[in-house]
Enzyme design. Sequence first.
Site, PDB file in Angstrom:
ATOM      1  N   HIS A  66     -19.307  26.813  24.181  1.00  0.00           N
ATOM      2  CA  HIS A  66     -20.374  26.011  24.798  1.00  0.00           C
ATOM      3  C   HIS A  66     -21.557  26.047  23.838  1.00  0.00           C
ATOM      4  O   HIS A  66     -22.126  27.116  23.601  1.00  0.00           O
ATOM      5  CB  HIS A  66     -20.763  26.595  26.156  1.00  0.00           C
ATOM      6  CG  HIS A  66     -19.628  26.615  27.132  1.00  0.00           C
ATOM      7  ND1 HIS A  66     -19.319  25.540  27.949  1.00  0.00           N
ATOM      8  CD2 HIS A  66     -18.695  27.561  27.403  1.00  0.00           C
ATOM      9  CE1 HIS A  66     -18.260  25.834  28.692  1.00  0.00           C
ATOM     10  NE2 HIS A  66     -17.851  27.053  28.371  1.00  0.00           N
ATOM     11  N   LEU A  67     -21.903  24.905  23.284  1.00  0.00           N
ATOM     12  CA  LEU A  67     -22.987  24.878  22.294  1.00  0.00           C
ATOM     13  C   LEU A  67     -24.312  24.393  22.887  1.00  0.00           C
ATOM     14  O   LEU A  67     -25.333  24.382  22.203  1.00  0.00           O
ATOM     15  CB  LEU A  67     -22.591  24.021  21.083  1.00  0.00           C
ATOM     16  CG  LEU A  67     -21.382  24.545  20.287  1.00  0.00           C
ATOM     17  CD1 LEU A  67     -21.131  23.683  19.056  1.00  0.00           C
ATOM     18  CD2 LEU A  67     -21.556  26.005  19.883  1.00  0.00           C
ATOM     19  N   ASP A 156     -14.301  22.027  32.010  1.00  0.00           N
ATOM     20  CA  ASP A 156     -14.567  23.474  32.022  1.00  0.00           C
ATOM     21  C   ASP A 156     -15.981  23.808  32.485  1.00  0.00           C
ATOM     22  O   ASP A 156     -16.951  23.149  32.141  1.00  0.00           O
ATOM     23  CB  ASP A 156     -14.363  24.113  30.654  1.00  0.00           C
ATOM     24  CG  ASP A 156     -14.603  25.609  30.732  1.00  0.00           C
ATOM     25  OD1 ASP A 156     -13.845  26.274  31.445  1.00  0.00           O
ATOM     26  OD2 ASP A 156     -15.587  26.085  30.141  1.00  0.00           O
ATOM     27  N   ASN A 282     -17.612  33.839  34.344  1.00  0.00           N
ATOM     28  CA  ASN A 282     -16.635  33.207  35.224  1.00  0.00           C
ATOM     29  C   ASN A 282     -15.435  32.757  34.395  1.00  0.00           C
ATOM     30  O   ASN A 282     -15.592  31.895  33.537  1.00  0.00           O
ATOM     31  CB  ASN A 282     -17.300  31.997  35.905  1.00  0.00           C
ATOM     32  CG  ASN A 282     -16.371  31.329  36.909  1.00  0.00           C
ATOM     33  OD1 ASN A 282     -15.211  31.711  37.062  1.00  0.00           O
ATOM     34  ND2 ASN A 282     -16.883  30.312  37.582  1.00  0.00           N
ATOM     35  N   ASP A 309     -14.996  31.477  24.642  1.00  0.00           N
ATOM     36  CA  ASP A 309     -15.807  30.983  25.769  1.00  0.00           C
ATOM     37  C   ASP A 309     -17.277  31.316  25.505  1.00  0.00           C
ATOM     38  O   ASP A 309     -18.027  31.681  26.420  1.00  0.00           O
ATOM     39  CB  ASP A 309     -15.323  31.555  27.107  1.00  0.00           C
ATOM     40  CG  ASP A 309     -15.930  30.824  28.311  1.00  0.00           C
ATOM     41  OD1 ASP A 309     -16.636  29.810  28.107  1.00  0.00           O
ATOM     42  OD2 ASP A 309     -15.706  31.281  29.442  1.00  0.00           O
TER      43      ASP A 309
HETATM   44 ZN   LIG Z   1     -14.476  28.048  32.295  1.00  0.00          ZN
END
Ligand SMILES: [Zn+2]
Length: 452
Positions: A66-67, A156, A282, A309
Site C-alpha cells: 500500500h503506497l 484488498d 488485518n 502487505d
Molecule cells: Zn488485506
Amino acid sequence: MNSILLSGGRVIDPANGLDGEYDVLVRDGGIAAVERAGTRMNSQDATVVDAKQCWIVPGLVDPHVHLRDPGFPEKETILSGLRAAAAGGFTTVAAMANTSPVNDNPATTRYMLERAREARAARLVPVSAVTRGLRGGELVDFAARADAGARLFSDDGMPVDDAMVLSRALDEAGRLGYAVALHEEDRALSRDGALNAGAVSEHLGVSGYANAAESQRVRRDLAIAIGSGAAVHVAHVSTAESLELIRAARRQGAQVTCEVTPHHFTLDESAALTWGTNAKMNPPLRSRDDVEALRTAIRDGTIDMIATDHAPHDPKSKRMEQLGAFFGPGHSAVRLEHNAAAIFAHAANGVVGLETSLGLALELVHRSLIEPARLVEMMSLKPAALLRLEAGTLAEGAVADVTVIDPNLEWIVAPEKFLSKSRNTPFAGMRLKGRAVLTIVAGEIVYDGRKA
Ligand SMILES: [Zn+2]
C-alpha cells in the site's frame, strides 16, 4: 548505457536451475551474460562490483503493498515507497487500489505509473480494484483496467462480500488471463476485532477477530473458484484452517496461489503486549499454533510467496501517542488495560514491511527451514508469475532487474532510518541477519547499500 559486472557471487536463479558461482554481466538494461566465475567475459568497459560472499538473485517482487498515493502523502508517497522498496531489495511492487481516489479508473492508474517512472527506484505494478470505489457492488471494466496497466485485481482492505459479484469478477479477470487477489474476511464474524480472538485480546479487553472470520470466507471463495476455473490468490493467509482449505481446493483442481507476510510467520498475538497498535493489522497476528502452521506451509510448498502487505501509517492514525508511554520492550500493557479496548479499536490496521521483509525471510534460511533457492522462488519467481510479468529470471536477454544480497550481514532494525515515510513496525531493535546491498532495475543501480 553503462555496463555492470557482478563478480564472484553465488547466483541463485531457480527459473533457470542455477545455483553456483557465476559472473553476471549487465549491459544496456539487460542480462548480457551469465558465465562461470572467472571466465574471461568481454566486459572491459564494465563497472566491476565485487559480489563475493553475496547472492546474486533475480530482483525481488512484492505482490502486495500500500503506497498511499494518491491520497495520503503524510503516510507514504509513490516516491518514498518505491525508494523503501529498492532499499529492501525489491525491483517491483504491486500497489493495491485502496488509495484516494481508488485505483478503479485510468487517470489514477496513469498518475501512479507517471510518479513511479519519475522515482527511478523500484517498479510499480498497479493493482486494479475489482469493484468501483471498493464498494463491493458494480464491477470495474476489466479489459479497460488491463489496458491501463493493471496486472492483478483486488479490493484488498475490503472483502468482496457478494458471492455473485465475486463469481462474475473471476470470470472477467480469468478471460483476460489475470488473477483476482482476495482479502478473506467475513465481517459478520470479524466484527471489527482488533486482535486475534484469544488470551491476549481477553487480557487487554480488546475485541477479538476469530480464525473463522478468515477461513469461512476462504472456504466460500475457493468453492466459487473451483466452479469457475479461474485463478485466485489468497492474500495474507494467517490461519491453519485456511491452509487446509487451500490444500483441499488444490486437490480438486483449483487454480489457487497464496501469500504470507513476514509478520504473520514471525510474530504471534502476544506481540501486541510489547508493541501495542504497531502489532495491529488485518488479519491479526495469530496464535503460536497458527504461526507454526504457516512455517510448515512455507516448508511444504503450500504457501507460494511472501508479501509484505506494507501498510504505512502515521503515529496519530495508530493512536501511538496514547500508548507510547506504555509500550515497547520491557513495558507491560497491563498498565493500560482499562482503556486498551478503545485505543485498539480506533487505531489503523497495518505495519510497514518493505525494509524488513528480506531480513525476516532470511531467518527461514538461517534456521534451515528452506533452501536459498526456495526463498528466491517465494520472493521473486512466484510473485512475478502472479503478476504475469516476465521477471524473476536472470536468463540472458532478460531485463536486468537484479538484487545482490549479503545473507550474513547483521544489522539492527532502526525505524528512524527507514526510507519509508512511516515507522509503524513491531520489529524495531530486532537484530536481523542479511539484507540487500545492491538493487538494479533495468540495468541501473537504484539502491546501493554498500555506501550505507
Ligand atoms: Zn488485506
